[in-house]
Design a protein around this motif. Structure first.
Motif, PDB file in Angstrom:
ATOM      1  N   LEU A   5       1.000  -1.314   0.136  1.00  9.43           N
ATOM      2  CA  LEU A   5      -0.259  -0.067  -0.099  1.00  9.43           C
ATOM      3  C   LEU A   5       0.903   1.031   0.117  1.00  9.43           C
ATOM      4  N   VAL A  69       2.149  -1.642   4.409  1.00 10.06           N
ATOM      5  CA  VAL A  69       1.988  -0.385   4.428  1.00 10.06           C
ATOM      6  C   VAL A  69       3.170   0.377   4.445  1.00 10.06           C
ATOM      7  N   VAL A  88      -7.724  -1.293   5.122  1.00 12.15           N
ATOM      8  CA  VAL A  88      -6.912  -2.001   6.192  1.00 12.15           C
ATOM      9  C   VAL A  88      -7.433  -2.416   7.201  1.00 12.15           C
ATOM     10  N   SER A 100       3.626  -2.631   8.505  1.00 12.89           N
ATOM     11  CA  SER A 100       3.927  -1.446   8.284  1.00 12.89           C
ATOM     12  C   SER A 100       5.597  -1.132   8.237  1.00 12.89           C
ATOM     13  N   GLY A 104       4.592   4.150   8.263  1.00 16.35           N
ATOM     14  CA  GLY A 104       3.358   3.215   8.035  1.00 16.35           C
ATOM     15  C   GLY A 104       2.546   3.192   9.206  1.00 16.35           C
TER      16      GLY A 104
END
Length: 312
Positions: A5, A69, A88, A100, A104
């Motif tokens: 992402l 992320v 998410v 992450s 993130g």
């Protein structure tokens, strides 16, 4: 399938590092996972460097097994996007493994995925993160942290360490080590290591100042001034300082402080020694000086880290 992402002004290497890890690991394992770059608005997404990536939209993707992320300058705006947060959260409800890189973690925290969980982020964001998300059990000096199916990591290089750990879980330790070697990484760091020890570990121990730093770590109660270190290295102070910065990327005094912080942190968290005694044996001398160093490094004083360690 691996979903990555991104958002406008994302940090390119936060995404590219893990993608490269999974690409190489898939070749070694003979079982490559499909990798998809995802964004709220499909099409070209501009990174903070100006380089653009082509991304797919956030349509429900049941095939995604891992969602990574990215972080970056645009993370605050992305963390305010209802569509991003809904995506998410939906992935978490489906049991997707979510990770992450760097900042993130803000998106995961804003989505509520880190409430009551252990997590980490880049050390420079520690103070703000602790204030913004008090329900998160932040471990500010960790390279990466796993809490169930939710993973989080520190800065760019830590995202690669996290991805290697994910690969080890998926394909085994040997594939992870082969991937690390292919990436010309000295070795795969575990999540339990400190962000601060890693700054020295990455550049110094295998170089000519490795033995000197190892000696310094064993003699933290000594003065360890530039002059003292230069004399032990058999160099003039001026030449030593220049050479040390060129090889390690930091000054001798900062390197010594990081060593002291790391050893002091270990003693604070794992022993019952008085804070004053820890400050003395690690060369800080003054507990207040050590407290200020801890706050700069971890965003918390020694007492807070000790309480967190005992609670855990």
């Amino acid at each position: 399938m691996i979903g990555v992402l991104v958002f406008p002004d994302f940090q390119l290497l936060d995404a590219a590092g893990p993608i490269s890890v999974f690409e190489i690991a898939g070749r070694f394992a003979g079982n490559a996972s499909a990798i998809r770059v995802l964004a709220e608005t499909p099409g070209a997404v501009r990174s903070s460097s100006g380089v653009e990536w082509l991304a797919r939209g956030l349509r429900p993707a049941a095939a995604i097994s891992t969602l990574i992320v990215a972080g970056g300058e645009g993370v605050r705006e992305a963390a305010r996007s209802a569509r991003v947060l809904a995506f998410v959260r939906a992935a978490a409800r489906r049991g997707v493994r979510i990770a992450s890189v760097c900042s993130g973690a803000y998106i995961l925290a804003e989505a509520g995925l880190l409430d009551g969980r252990r997590a980490t982020t880049h050390w420079q964001r520690t103070r703000h993160f602790l204030t913004a998300y008090p329900k998160v059990k932040l471990e500010p000096d960790r390279i990466f942290v796993r809490d169930g199916d939710i993973w989080s990591s520190a800065g760019i290089s830590a995202g690669i360490d996290l991805a290697l750990a994910l690969v080890a879980e998926d394909f085994g330790e040997e594939i992870a080590q082969q991937t690390a070697r292919q990436l010309v990484i000295y070795h795969r760091r575990s999540g339990g290591q400190s962000q601060f020890s890693s700054l020295l570990e990455l550049k110094a121990p295998t170089g000519r100042f490795g033995p000197l730093l190892s000696w310094a770590r064993e003699h933290l109660d000594a003065p360890l001034t530039v002059e003292h270190l230069a004399e032990r290295a058999g160099m003039s102070s001026r030449h030593f300082t220049r050479a040390f910065i060129a090889e390690t990327g930091t000054t001798p005094s900062k390197a010594v402080e990081r060593l002291r912080i790391e050893v002091a942190r270990q003693q604070v968290q794992s022993s019952s020694a008085a804070i004053e005694r820890v400050a003395e044996v690690t060369g800080f001398r003054d507990p207040e000086r050590m407290r200020r160093a801890f706050i700069r490094a971890f965003g918390q004083p020694p007492q807070s880290l000790r309480r967190a360690a005992r609670a855990g």
